[in-house]
Design an enzyme around this catalytic site. Sequence first.
Site, mmCIF file in Angstrom:
data_model
loop_
_atom_site.group_PDB
_atom_site.id
_atom_site.type_symbol
_atom_site.label_atom_id
_atom_site.label_comp_id
_atom_site.label_asym_id
_atom_site.label_seq_id
_atom_site.Cartn_x
_atom_site.Cartn_y
_atom_site.Cartn_z
ATOM 1 C CG ASP A 1 -2.049 0.905 1.199
ATOM 2 O OD1 ASP A 1 -2.056 1.799 0.351
ATOM 3 O OD2 ASP A 1 -2.967 0.741 2.017
ATOM 4 C CG ASP A 2 -0.257 4.898 0.124
ATOM 5 O OD1 ASP A 2 -1.091 4.494 -0.696
ATOM 6 O OD2 ASP A 2 -0.492 5.809 0.936
ATOM 7 C CB CYS B 1 -6.019 2.670 -1.230
ATOM 8 S SG CYS B 1 -4.709 3.670 -0.508
ATOM 9 N NE ARG C 1 -5.909 -1.430 -1.031
ATOM 10 C CZ ARG C 1 -4.959 -2.150 -0.437
ATOM 11 N NH1 ARG C 1 -5.178 -3.433 -0.179
ATOM 12 N NH2 ARG C 1 -3.818 -1.606 -0.098
ATOM 13 C CE LYS D 1 -6.206 0.192 2.635
ATOM 14 N NZ LYS D 1 -5.305 1.316 2.350
ATOM 15 C CG HIS E 1 -9.826 0.678 1.773
ATOM 16 N ND1 HIS E 1 -8.921 1.540 1.195
ATOM 17 C CD2 HIS E 1 -10.693 1.475 2.463
ATOM 18 C CE1 HIS E 1 -9.223 2.788 1.515
ATOM 19 N NE2 HIS E 1 -10.289 2.779 2.287
ATOM 20 C CG HIS F 1 -1.537 3.974 3.780
ATOM 21 N ND1 HIS F 1 -1.840 4.885 4.776
ATOM 22 C CD2 HIS F 1 -2.414 4.219 2.769
ATOM 23 C CE1 HIS F 1 -2.851 5.646 4.380
ATOM 24 N NE2 HIS F 1 -3.210 5.270 3.164
ATOM 25 C CG ASP G 1 -2.417 0.563 -2.911
ATOM 26 O OD1 ASP G 1 -1.366 1.241 -2.918
ATOM 27 O OD2 ASP G 1 -3.223 0.584 -1.962
ATOM 28 C CG ASN G 2 -1.604 4.287 -4.186
ATOM 29 O OD1 ASN G 2 -2.655 3.910 -3.662
ATOM 30 N ND2 ASN G 2 -0.564 4.713 -3.467
ATOM 31 C CE LYS H 1 -3.374 7.290 -1.468
ATOM 32 N NZ LYS H 1 -3.238 6.933 -0.038
#
Length: 564
Positions: free
Chosen positions: A54-55, A92, A96, A149, A151, A246, A350-351, A411
């Site tokens: 994530d991130d 995010c 996903r 996660k 989300h 993240h 994810d980004n 992002k």
Amino acid sequence: MPINRRSFLMQTMATLGAAATAGGDSSLTAPRPARAAQTPAQAAKPNILLILVDDMGYSDLGCFGAEIATPNLDRLAAGGLRMSGMYNCARCCPSRASLLTGLYPHQAGIGHMVQNRGHRSYQGYLRDDCVTLAEVLRPAGYYTGYCGKWHTGGDWPRSDHDAAQWRFDDPTHPMPTRRGFERFYGNPAGGGSYFNIHLVEQEQVIQLPESFYTTDHYTSKAIEFMGEAKAQGRPFFVHLCYNAPHWPLHALPQDIAKYRGKYRKGWDAVRTARHEQLKGMGILDKRWDISPRDAQAPPWQDAGRQEWEDARMAVYAAMVDRVDQNVGHVLDHLEKTGQLDNTLILFVSDNGGCAEQVRQGVGKAQISVTRDGQPMRFGNDPALEPGGADTFMSYDLPWANASNSPFRRFKHWVHEGGIATPLIAHWPKAIGSGAIRHEAAHFIDITATIYDVAGAAYPAEYQGRHVQPLEGQSFAPLLRGAAWQRQQAIFWEHEGNRAVRDGDMKLVSRHPGQWELYDMQADRTELHDLADRYPDKVAALGKRYDQWATRCGVIEWAELSKRK
């Protein structure tokens, strides 16, 4: 037979070093001879492990140019495949949703975030006319587990007492167990503290273990799921979704200690060194200049509080390092159980790196105390040491600019810094060692590829409902060394930021700006806008974007942002 870890790591370094020495020699990246296809009778279905971080920026792994120690992921890269041209969806939960369904985020119901904006494309949870990886793979004989996660199931409040009111039978807040996954362990609300969250197993809030750190415990449960699948004699599909790296900046002291002082050279030096490494490894073309430092980032020599800045980046690096350590635990398990050879492992982010600042107001939506009752201290306060359980910080724009080296933006945006992800694929039964491939592909293609290698049929209907056609295209031939190229254009929209890539040409706009046009083969760092030179190309690609946006239910950001 288990692989000798020391021997394999030496081979890994040799392979990666050879790539660096070659400086991008075409022999490293050319398609290899295709392996002969195996019939189902000749080979068992592969296990599939899909790891999502994530991130994390494009250049935050050792095998993608970083100074961060990631020996286990480097090992996967040396023994498998790196794709330099993989794309996510810039944020995010849209990413996903796309990865889970093989559709664009708007088609999956998460065109923005998890808040319901009163439109099917923006309802904030997965639509009933899409199917998830688990819903397709489970009928094909796969054990399906989800760790980490979630989300993609609506807006789950996450402050101190919210979990007591969570309802797991609400169709507007579907859990993984309602979307095909037999097993779930994680946090439906998304991010938050790494030390104190509302933890859910199946559909029940559970007490945190005595010593808890999300990255470690998500891994332990994923390994448990793999063991359950083996005991049942079924191949597994496990989706391991770390919330690292993240924000908040939360790491373990022993990991932070590895990196304290290593970032006193500053973000400018880190960006330059990573760019040189990426070129030397053959991941990026030597013709592509590094983008200028972001206009909002000061030169390092002008930055204040340099010791604190070093500390923030050290914690971030420690979070990435911890992910790698946990990947090592997974590899140890797969080796010990004799499953590594026929397990397809895919690793993506994810980004791009996140430039967001954590301000004081974020505390209203988070658990406000530590597990021992100490108040959380929210915000990027230079008077505080980052990393501890009672702090809540981010590493901020200048370091995110380094994470995304050599690209522009972050992002949220759909310039390369927001959407480019490092992809590692490892599958000894099918993938040769150390290849780097540069073809452009998207998360929707990962989904299609998983269905392909699993021999799983994508349905036209599911539980009596029409299912939207799959948007992705399998790149399984590429995994086996054959020629492959995406046949359709790729599209993006997030908060009014728009893009379309068709072949080597990319049309992109930062909201509310005008279209820019770039040749990705000659200028992937997006430094030379060709829009004025080729207005007909801009018009043609812009028309294709408009057609896609209409088809997928995209709403103009000026209108959507007014909806609550």
